[in-house]
Design an enzyme around this catalytic site. Structure first.
Site, short mmCIF file in Angstrom:
data_model
loop_
_atom_site.label_atom_id
_atom_site.label_comp_id
_atom_site.label_asym_id
_atom_site.label_seq_id
_atom_site.Cartn_x
_atom_site.Cartn_y
_atom_site.Cartn_z
N PHE A 1 13.75 4.79 10.43
CA PHE A 1 12.42 4.30 10.06
C PHE A 1 11.48 5.48 9.87
O PHE A 1 11.24 6.24 10.80
CB PHE A 1 11.89 3.34 11.13
CG PHE A 1 10.69 2.58 10.66
CD1 PHE A 1 10.82 1.46 9.87
CD2 PHE A 1 9.41 3.02 10.99
CE1 PHE A 1 9.70 0.77 9.41
CE2 PHE A 1 8.28 2.35 10.53
CZ PHE A 1 8.44 1.22 9.74
N LYS B 1 0.83 -1.19 0.00
CA LYS B 1 0.00 0.00 0.00
C LYS B 1 0.88 1.26 0.00
O LYS B 1 0.43 2.33 -0.35
CB LYS B 1 -0.89 0.03 1.27
CG LYS B 1 -1.77 -1.20 1.45
CD LYS B 1 -2.46 -1.11 2.81
CE LYS B 1 -3.16 -2.42 3.14
NZ LYS B 1 -3.66 -2.43 4.52
N ASP C 1 14.93 -0.48 0.80
CA ASP C 1 15.64 -0.63 2.06
C ASP C 1 16.72 -1.70 1.88
O ASP C 1 17.80 -1.40 1.36
CB ASP C 1 14.61 -0.99 3.14
CG ASP C 1 15.19 -1.11 4.54
OD1 ASP C 1 16.32 -0.66 4.76
OD2 ASP C 1 14.51 -1.66 5.43
N ASP D 1 7.70 2.73 -2.48
CA ASP D 1 7.81 3.82 -1.50
C ASP D 1 9.26 3.99 -1.04
O ASP D 1 9.78 5.10 -1.01
CB ASP D 1 6.87 3.60 -0.30
CG ASP D 1 6.94 2.19 0.28
OD1 ASP D 1 7.81 1.39 -0.15
OD2 ASP D 1 6.13 1.87 1.17
P1 5GP Z 1 13.21 -4.04 1.34
O1 5GP Z 1 12.79 -5.34 0.75
O2 5GP Z 1 13.90 -3.13 0.38
O3 5GP Z 1 13.99 -4.23 2.61
O4 5GP Z 1 11.90 -3.41 1.90
C1 5GP Z 1 11.16 -2.50 1.31
C2 5GP Z 1 9.84 -2.38 2.04
O5 5GP Z 1 10.03 -2.33 3.45
C3 5GP Z 1 9.19 -1.10 1.68
O6 5GP Z 1 8.34 -1.25 0.58
C4 5GP Z 1 8.42 -0.75 2.95
O7 5GP Z 1 7.18 -1.37 2.92
C5 5GP Z 1 9.24 -1.36 4.06
N1 5GP Z 1 10.12 -0.34 4.69
C6 5GP Z 1 11.46 -0.24 4.60
N2 5GP Z 1 11.92 0.81 5.27
C7 5GP Z 1 10.84 1.41 5.81
C8 5GP Z 1 10.66 2.59 6.62
O8 5GP Z 1 11.58 3.31 7.00
N3 5GP Z 1 9.37 2.90 6.96
C9 5GP Z 1 8.30 2.14 6.59
N4 5GP Z 1 7.11 2.54 7.00
N5 5GP Z 1 8.44 1.04 5.81
C10 5GP Z 1 9.69 0.68 5.43
MG MG Z 2 6.35 -1.36 0.47
#
Ligand code: 5GP
Ligand code: MG
Length: 172
Positions: free
Chosen positions: A150, A41, A101, A98
């Site tokens: 975060f 979302k 990470d 969004d």
């Molecule tokens: P990745 O697979 O790159 O570790 O994760 C990406 C997903 O983790 C993003 O789409 C998001 O949903 C969540 N995420 C990563 N960092 C943050 C953050 O700082 N805040 C929030 N709310 N979600 C995050």
């Molecule tokens: Mg996400």
């Protein structure tokens, strides 16, 4: 108790950057149309604001992945909502995220979409926590590079809260 949230990126700053990204996409895909593949979302606010500022024809599709529980990455990526192969094949696809990470989510989604033979495939993320990568991954269009913190707001949640904040902030 009410959380105190410090503004990291204001609505004005975000909108200015989105206008720049839209102009770049307009130029890169001039004479074509693009399919914005929005990851639900979190990316939905960003995808809509970006779409409104792109002037070439835009199609919108939605997928949903899951990789986070609370503020801790689970390390696994699953598809909660997918789209049929024919909505990808032959299309100029831009995955809208969004935040990048660890890079796990997008590496999996990108591989999955590439197998469906898009005409081209790029990734556009509002935020990039570049120093947090666990798997190598580069976004093609990035709004803002931020540090290892975060963030919430502008679509981003903590346990489904704060998505509707018009800015990106950090819970103090
Ligand atoms: P990745 O697979 O790159 O570790 O994760 C990406 C997903 O983790 C993003 O789409 C998001 O949903 C969540 N995420 C990563 N960092 C943050 C953050 O700082 N805040 C929030 N709310 N979600 C995050
Ligand atoms: Mg996400």
């Amino acid at each position: 108790m009410k959380d105190t949230i410090d503004v990291l990126l204001s609505e004005d700053v975000i909108n200015t950057r989105i206008r720049e990204l839209a102009a770049q996409i307009d130029a890169d895909y001039a004479g074509e149309s693009v399919t914005l593949l929005c990851t639900l979302k979190g990316a939905v606010f960003f995808a809509c604001e970006l779409a409104k500022r792109i002037t070439i024809p835009v199609f919108m599709e939605f997928i949903q992945t899951a990789s986070y529980e609370g503020t801790q990455s689970t390390g696994t990526v699953s598809m909660k909502l997918d789209i049929p192969e024919e909505d990808v094949a032959g299309k100029h696809l831009i995955i809208i995220e969004d935040v990048i990470d660890t890079g796990r989510t997008l590496s999996v989604v990108k591989e999955m979409m590439l197998k469906r033979n898009p005409a081209s495939l790029k990734v556009c993320s509002l935020l990039d926590k570049h120093e947090c990568r666990v798997v190598p991954f580069e976004g093609d269009y990035v709004g803002f590079t931020i540090g290892n913190e975060f963030v919430v707001g502008y679509g981003l949640d903590v346990d489904q809260k704060y998505r509707n904040l018009p800015y990106v902030g950090v819970i103090r």
